[in-house]
Design a protein around this motif. Structure first.
Motif, PDB file in Angstrom:
ATOM      1  N   LEU A  10       0.826  -1.211   0.000  1.00  0.00           N
ATOM      2  CA  LEU A  10       0.000   0.000   0.000  1.00  0.00           C
ATOM      3  C   LEU A  10       0.861   1.262   0.000  1.00  0.00           C
ATOM      4  O   LEU A  10       0.560   2.228  -0.704  1.00  0.00           O
ATOM      5  CB  LEU A  10      -0.929   0.002   1.226  1.00  0.00           C
ATOM      6  N   SER A  11       1.910   1.247   0.768  1.00  0.00           N
ATOM      7  CA  SER A  11       2.775   2.430   0.842  1.00  0.00           C
ATOM      8  C   SER A  11       3.490   2.660  -0.488  1.00  0.00           C
ATOM      9  O   SER A  11       3.640   3.796  -0.941  1.00  0.00           O
ATOM     10  CB  SER A  11       3.801   2.272   1.964  1.00  0.00           C
ATOM     11  N   ASN A  14       2.435   1.748  -3.396  1.00  0.00           N
ATOM     12  CA  ASN A  14       1.420   2.223  -4.336  1.00  0.00           C
ATOM     13  C   ASN A  14       1.075   3.694  -4.067  1.00  0.00           C
ATOM     14  O   ASN A  14       0.858   4.476  -4.991  1.00  0.00           O
ATOM     15  CB  ASN A  14       0.167   1.347  -4.222  1.00  0.00           C
ATOM     16  N   ASN A  15       1.046   4.047  -2.805  1.00  0.00           N
ATOM     17  CA  ASN A  15       0.814   5.448  -2.440  1.00  0.00           C
ATOM     18  C   ASN A  15       1.932   6.320  -3.019  1.00  0.00           C
ATOM     19  O   ASN A  15       1.684   7.379  -3.605  1.00  0.00           O
ATOM     20  CB  ASN A  15       0.763   5.562  -0.909  1.00  0.00           C
ATOM     21  N   GLN A  16       3.173   5.844  -2.885  1.00  0.00           N
ATOM     22  CA  GLN A  16       4.302   6.611  -3.428  1.00  0.00           C
ATOM     23  C   GLN A  16       4.130   6.829  -4.932  1.00  0.00           C
ATOM     24  O   GLN A  16       4.326   7.937  -5.432  1.00  0.00           O
ATOM     25  CB  GLN A  16       5.615   5.861  -3.161  1.00  0.00           C
ATOM     26  N   ARG A  17       3.777   5.771  -5.654  1.00  0.00           N
ATOM     27  CA  ARG A  17       3.627   5.898  -7.109  1.00  0.00           C
ATOM     28  C   ARG A  17       2.594   6.961  -7.473  1.00  0.00           C
ATOM     29  O   ARG A  17       2.789   7.738  -8.398  1.00  0.00           O
ATOM     30  CB  ARG A  17       3.232   4.548  -7.727  1.00  0.00           C
ATOM     31  N   GLY A  18       1.497   6.965  -6.718  1.00  0.00           N
ATOM     32  CA  GLY A  18       0.460   7.947  -7.020  1.00  0.00           C
ATOM     33  C   GLY A  18       0.872   9.364  -6.653  1.00  0.00           C
ATOM     34  O   GLY A  18       0.568  10.317  -7.377  1.00  0.00           O
ATOM     35  N   VAL A  19       1.582   9.497  -5.550  1.00  0.00           N
ATOM     36  CA  VAL A  19       2.009  10.815  -5.085  1.00  0.00           C
ATOM     37  C   VAL A  19       3.062  11.408  -6.024  1.00  0.00           C
ATOM     38  O   VAL A  19       3.171  12.629  -6.164  1.00  0.00           O
ATOM     39  CB  VAL A  19       2.533  10.692  -3.631  1.00  0.00           C
TER      40      VAL A  19
END
Lengths: 409, 409, 409
Positions: free
Chosen positions: B357-358, B360-365
């Motif tokens: 999840l983290s 994936n969060n990085q990729r989106g951010v």
């Protein structure tokens, strides 16, 4: 950051007799300056003319980020060029060695002769001038079979080094040698840590059991031989054969001949010769070692039966490549007169042990807890010399007055 | 960039109640500030005194780029040092744990006693003062068997946290525990995204089926227990055993005891104890969980039969290492009283899900499309608290006046 | 560094007709500008509407560092969004293709409809406005089944390109096609070196034996066909079928139809059709190739029996990803009407050869020895055009007046 106050401050922060402030080992901007000021400007030792036996023989390698090629031209002279095509900059010869009648760029087949002149460039217009598109030369000096190059436009004065080195190296007959083995060892450490490691034997007794069999690990900076009766005998014996002992040095080089441990003839696992056909055929090869070294990156040990070369090239702020080469007499037959595993064992073990030590040094230096510490004036004289040389070199580069540190002699 | 207008602007750009502007998650210069301002200056939780059973037992690890060592000295006290030799900075003990009578640098054998004093340094001159070359200490606090360190010269006031934590943790008898398992999980995400993930359970229902069996995934920021009849019963039952529930907190810490899901005794695959020998032997281990956590990087859950520790350490702007540890009673025998796969399953699955999840969060951010979004005041109160703490901490560091954001309590 | 004097100087340093100064290929700061000025602002070609057969079909990919999603909405229209959740920025759909009734963020299940409207966000307060948290749209244009996107707020004028491309592409019936194969090829070279490579065939004769069987490797910039009798025949034959030949172009696009080598019908290993069901059923597929290409990153070849797409996306200053796709008629059955290894062979070999050439070009350009060299006006006209386009684009971006370089037509 060359001219910045930050860099000047860092240079001035360095405490005499001590290792460097952390950023010199860790900062990518200082690494970029190191490449520019040192590796793109100083003389570098890259190999031996014996690696280029015939016209068209070449040796291609990358210095930091710059591909170069050194070759033997049609007249037999050794020349060097930047290995980038004058068309769109492609690398012409892949890194490694080989032989070619002409240098043909693989991209669009622009073709250069062995003197670097552009001979063919397809589909270029009438007004295209081939003469304006020769390969760009680099400076090359060959001293009794040892090749030095310089990428800078105005190289440091080479003559004094040549004068000192030539008579010392000549008896080894490097022109009649051959490369028996070479490799590249990747070290995850700043090039200066790798060099500091390579400039002292304070760490040898505990870390290099194999080297310690033959190498006088208690040796001090002079690699001199004036202190003991054994050393005096060695000097007399060498003098008898017309072999100077030295030491001799300049600001960026050192040369000296010194005896190995008692009863040891060469740097082999048991101290006995491992190449039956010697390079220097005197006293059964019992001539000690001729160490010749240049700042910023190299040392060699020429022994009676083989020569070991150690040259490092930086790849990143915390990555350095060691190129190690072993040279033997050209008539020595592998499998008959020597075998490679025995030939390389002592220095190969030493190289790998040193790699581990340098990488561990890097890890410690990276930390907040690191503060520059004092070198041992006796056991780390050559390190101090290297570091002082580096600091003075960078001060000159950055336009900061000399620190006037007395060199430890 | 600490004092730059650009950084001040970024701090002022942050919208209350919202996630951070993109550069806080992606900019290498801000990452460098984070290391300096946070990881080199705040209290960090690294493990348990039970990992250092005897004089000379040590634990060596790297905080961002700084190797440190924490050890038990000859008098039995726990001390910490920067793990860099005072000679040339080499790392003295390799990362990991072990036991040593003295600390000997592998490079040149400079030798320190367990109190950090230099006892031996070969070939140094007469005027060399060993007293000036002791290992540099770091701050260490041990609270009922939990080890906190601080690399900064002037640590934040530790006393209030100690006063609050000590009575809460003491019943678990950490000094009589042992490490049952530990690992490092590499997460390709900024450390703040990893922490934001670890500070809420808004994502738990959909992403942590294993954890959700026992963990009250609908829990809100307080980890309090005042709302339901079941919670009231829990409080009364704990009070009967002299176990405070809390919650208690300070600007950089939170402590609270809370009940697990109905019928669940520990955070195991089925909610039943998995270590036969309990750490806190009350009501068959049915004591809920004691969560104690500090900004910037840690939480622990102390259960009746084991304790789980989660501490993260940044390695790069988009890489973070999670150190996870599981502690059990020292007399619990592996293979008899517990087995490791069962012991770690719930949190191991959770860690790996959170890593995904983290990342994936990085990729989106990273994307242009990212704009800071609003946190749920109820479901993400602890995230908001972490982010507010971070922003206030960085404002102070950069000399920007406080934003006076009311903390979500 | 956008507005810096250093960047202005670099732009002015560029010599007309020559390749770029080194930093344009090696400097991370210029790479960041390239992403901002070019890939975040220009039209990009990412694929075909045939890849999105039904409402909810989506294609997710990352442009430089920005994840995006392109999908077919409930009304059948193709839309694009930034693929970052409006909550905490997590990537919503993983890169790749798929089909979904709604877009549900995997982190906290914020849910968007296919038109990008936020439909569900759990545990948000009363005053939270879903309307303020729709997915952020990106610009999308579909031309006869070819999808173009733009991440910038104010895209370049698309209408002239559409007017020119639509009638040329329409006969291939891309809406009735299907993706037969695709892959990503990693190239360790700056994206501009990859493009320069892809914009000329000066290197083809020596480096692309497979391509050279069918592709007229001696072709010049115009991809025109007016010079030879064979070309005239080709034009007349195409005219008979109502197929325009062109060429047509704008500052950032080129379109032209051209004949393959004598006797060759498609770009296959032997020049004969490899897909039994043609896309353009005229003269047994003997229609040459329709090349349509846009700066900064793409070309396509539409043949009688298949279409090849080449689009590159930068990943770092010295890393570029090539996305290659092969399109065939949707009724062509794999294993019956075509097989993938034969279908992709010609371009796959070519792609890998070009990758090696571009990486070798990068190595040479990295070196001190690189100086910008002259392009062949005849053989490298399209390269010159690309480089001139790039320089003018960056001058406008940096606020430097146009260099008024006459475009090579």
């Amino acid at each position: 950051m060359r001219g910045t106050q930050e860099f000047r401050n860092l240079l001035n922060e360095r405490r005499p007799g001590h290792s460097l402030p952390r950023p010199f080992y860790t900062d990518p901007d200082i690494y970029a300056l190191d490449v520019e000021a040192v590796f793109n400007a100083c003389w570098l030792m890259i190999g031996f003319s014996a690696e280029l036996p015939k016209p068209g023989s070449y040796l291609a390698m990358t210095i930091a980020r710059t591909p170069i090629i050194v070759l033997r031209d049609r007249g037999g002279a050794i020349r060097g060029f930047f290995n980038s095509c004058r068309h769109r900059g492609a690398q012409i010869c892949p890194d490694g060695s080989g032989r070619a009648a002409k240098l043909v760029c693989p991209y669009h087949q622009w073709t250069y002769d062995l003197e670097g002149r552009l001979q063919h460039a397809g589909q270029m217009p009438e007004n295209f001038r081939a003469d304006d598109h020769s390969l760009r030369p680099i400076h090359v000096e060959v001293v009794a079979g040892v090749i030095y190059i310089c990428l800078g436009e105005t190289p440091p004065d080479f003559a004094p080094f040549r004068r000192a080195l030539e008579p010392m190296v000549k008896p080894y007959n490097f022109e009649n040698a051959k490369l028996a083995h070479q490799y590249v060892l990747v070290e995850k450490a700043n090039w200066k840590l790798v060099m500091e490691n390579g400039r002292e034997c304070y760490h040898c007794a505990a870390n290099h059991p194999e080297l310690g069999i033959t190498f006088p690990v208690g040796i001090t900076e002079k690699f001199g031989a004036e202190e003991t009766v054994r050393a005096q005998n060695y000097c007399m014996r060498m003098a008898k054969h017309g072999l100077e002992v030295g030491p001799d040095d300049g600001s960026w080089w050192q040369i000296a001949r010194f005896p190995l441990n008692e009863g040891m003839i060469t740097m082999s696992p048991d101290g006995q010769p491992i190449v039956k056909k010697p390079m220097l055929d005197v006293d059964g090869g019992d001539v000690g070692s001729l160490r010749f070294a240049i700042e910023p990156h190299n040392f060699c040990h020429a022994l009676g039966d083989f020569t070991f070369m150690f040259s490092i090239f930086p790849v990143g702020v915390e990555e350095t490549h060691l190129i190690a080469k072993w040279l033997v007499h050209k008539d020595a037959v592998e499998g008959v007169d020597y075998d490679v595993p025995s030939l390389i064992k002592t220095w190969d073990m030493t190289n790998r042990q040193d790699r581990d030590l340098s990488e561990n040094n890097q890890r410690g230096v990276n930390g907040l807890g690191y503060v520059p510490g004092p070198y041992s004036p006796t056991a780390e004289g050559f390190v101090l010399r290297f570091v002082n040389w580096y600091c003075e070199h960078m001060r000159a580069f950055a336009g900061v007055p000399s620190a006037n540190i007395a060199e430890v002699a």
